[in-house]
Design an enzyme around this catalytic site. Structure first.
Site, PDB file in Angstrom:
ATOM      1  N   HIS A 100     -36.545 -38.586 -43.152  1.00 56.41           N
ATOM      2  CA  HIS A 100     -36.409 -39.615 -44.188  1.00 56.41           C
ATOM      3  C   HIS A 100     -36.766 -39.095 -45.582  1.00 56.41           C
ATOM      4  CE1 HIS A 100     -35.441 -43.103 -41.687  1.00 56.41           C
ATOM      5  NE2 HIS A 100     -36.209 -42.543 -40.755  1.00 56.41           N
ATOM      6  N   ASP A 126     -34.506 -39.491 -48.860  1.00 51.46           N
ATOM      7  CA  ASP A 126     -34.941 -39.954 -50.185  1.00 51.46           C
ATOM      8  C   ASP A 126     -34.465 -38.997 -51.278  1.00 51.46           C
ATOM      9  OD1 ASP A 126     -36.169 -42.071 -48.956  1.00 51.46           O
ATOM     10  OD2 ASP A 126     -38.201 -41.246 -49.109  1.00 51.46           O
ATOM     11  N   GLU A 164     -28.445 -47.439 -49.025  1.00 53.55           N
ATOM     12  CA  GLU A 164     -27.729 -46.327 -49.651  1.00 53.55           C
ATOM     13  C   GLU A 164     -26.553 -46.813 -50.495  1.00 53.55           C
ATOM     14  OE1 GLU A 164     -26.258 -46.667 -45.333  1.00 53.55           O
ATOM     15  OE2 GLU A 164     -28.141 -46.873 -46.424  1.00 53.55           O
TER      16      GLU A 164
END
Length: 393
Positions: free
Chosen positions: A271, A275, A301
């Protein structure tokens, strides 16, 4: 009613000491960029100087006046350093150490010549407050105007203190080099300095508070991860632009961009890598926009791009450019290179009040899913599109 100069000096001392302690306490563990530590230190130096001046009245010791003058110059230099830190500007050494050295030199050379000591030292102190006023005027603070102008008023009052004392000494309006017996030319400047200290400190503390408030309001409207407007801020801007477009009868276009197979990025690289990809895509999209365009994070997103005064044909050209820019982007993460693509949906109209912001978003969303259903890494325009059979990631 007779005025006792030592009592007045003690009053200024108590005010400066109290405000200095309060400023240092309020600035405890706050980032030094606000300069509160320098401001508080300056007030404490000022307090120490006035202690020495009060003692010199009783002890008749010129060396106490010499040291008090040096501490006074150091206090005003600390004010300049606080302002420089607040505005993130470098403070030249000649503006900080220079006046301290000059005051020390003049106080020493004219140690037993009170008239000249007052004139020479206080010309330097006046110069310091002129430098403070110039620093306040030079730095345009935007939303910090109230604190800025209070600070300027305080600097003017402090400069007036030394201008009055210099003129009084030059015209021989009482013995300015002595604090006793008191003369109106002594009393008035000390009253002015008391007012100046209050305005200065209130102005500076107000500036720091207003900047913190402005930054809080700004951060509340920005997405914490990407630094672009969040959903709420974007929708506010969208409604405002639609209202302007309806009055001016000019077109508005909306793009919805979604990162293709973003779940695979999170599953493969983690993750934190996801990011990093989100931030990189936001930067790419922002770099490809005009000044009047607005980019916002809609959620997950998904990104929205608002294009004022733009027909659908122009929006399609821009969307293709943005799509290609993201496709060419490479995100480095722990030695690996990550590439992604986006699918973009477009909706547009000449606002006539029949459709609101959410209707345009829904149409752009429908077009974006049509682009995904057609193979991803594509641009589609909402034009009576049927809803897609599935919604690929």
């Amino acid at each position: 009613m007779p005025i006792d100069m030592p009592t007045m000096l003690v009053s200024i001392l108590v005010v400066a000491l109290s405000m200095g302690a309060a400023v240092l306490a309020s600035g405890w563990r706050i980032p030094h960029r606000d300069g509160l530590n320098f401001w508080g230190q300056g007030l404490l130096l000022l307090s120490a100087g006035f202690i020495l001046f009060a003692l010199s009245v009783r002890l008749h010791n010129p060396w106490l006046i010499w040291l008090g003058n040096v501490l006074l110059a150091a206090s005003y230099a600390s004010v300049l350093m606080a302002l420089s830190r607040f505005h993130a500007h470098a403070c030249p050494l000649w503006l900080t150490a220079g006046p301290i050295l000059l005051v020390a030199l003049f106080s020493l050379v004219f140690l037993h010549q009170g008239e000249w000591r007052v004139i020479m030292v206080e010309v330097v102190l006046l110069w310091q407050w002129c430098a403070v006023a110039a620093s306040v005027l030079r730095c345009q603070s935007g939303p910090l105007e109230r604190g800025r102008w209070l600070l300027l008023l305080g600097a003017v009052l402090m400069g007036l203190v030394y201008a009055v004392r210099i003129v009084a000494q030059w015209l021989d309006w009482g013995q300015m080099e002595h604090l006793w017996p008191p003369h109106m030319a002594q009393v008035a400047p000390h009253l002015l300095s008391l007012s100046g200290l209050v305005f200065l400190t209130l102005g500076y503390v107000l500036m720091t508070k207003e900047r913190a408030d402005a930054e809080f309001r700004r951060s509340a409207r920005l997405d914490a991860l990407t630094g672009i407007p969040n959903r709420s801020a974007f929708l506010d801007t969208f409604q405002h632009v639609l209202a302007q477009a309806a009055r001016g009868d000019w077109p508005v276009a909306l793009l919805m961009a979604d990162i293709d197979k973003f779940k695979n990025v999170n599953d493969t690289y983690g993750h934190l890598a996801g990011d990093a990809v989100l931030r990189a895509v936001a930067q790419r999209l922002q770099a490809g926009l005009r000044a009047q365009d607005t980019l916002g994070r809609y959620g997950g997103e998904e990104f929205l791009v608002l294009l004022p005064d733009t027909p659908v044909s122009g929006a399609r050209t821009l969307a293709q450019h943005l799509r290609q820019s993201v496709e060419q982007m490479v995100v480095s993460w722990e030695g690996k290179k990550i590439t992604v693509t986006i699918s973009v949906g477009i909706s547009g109209q000449i606002p006539a009040g029949a459709q609101d912001a959410q209707a345009l978003i829904d149409r752009a969303d429908q077009a974006m899913y049509a682009a995904k259903h057609a193979g991803r890494n594509r641009v589609e325009v909402a034009d009576a599109l049927p809803p897609p059979v599935s919604t690929p990631a």
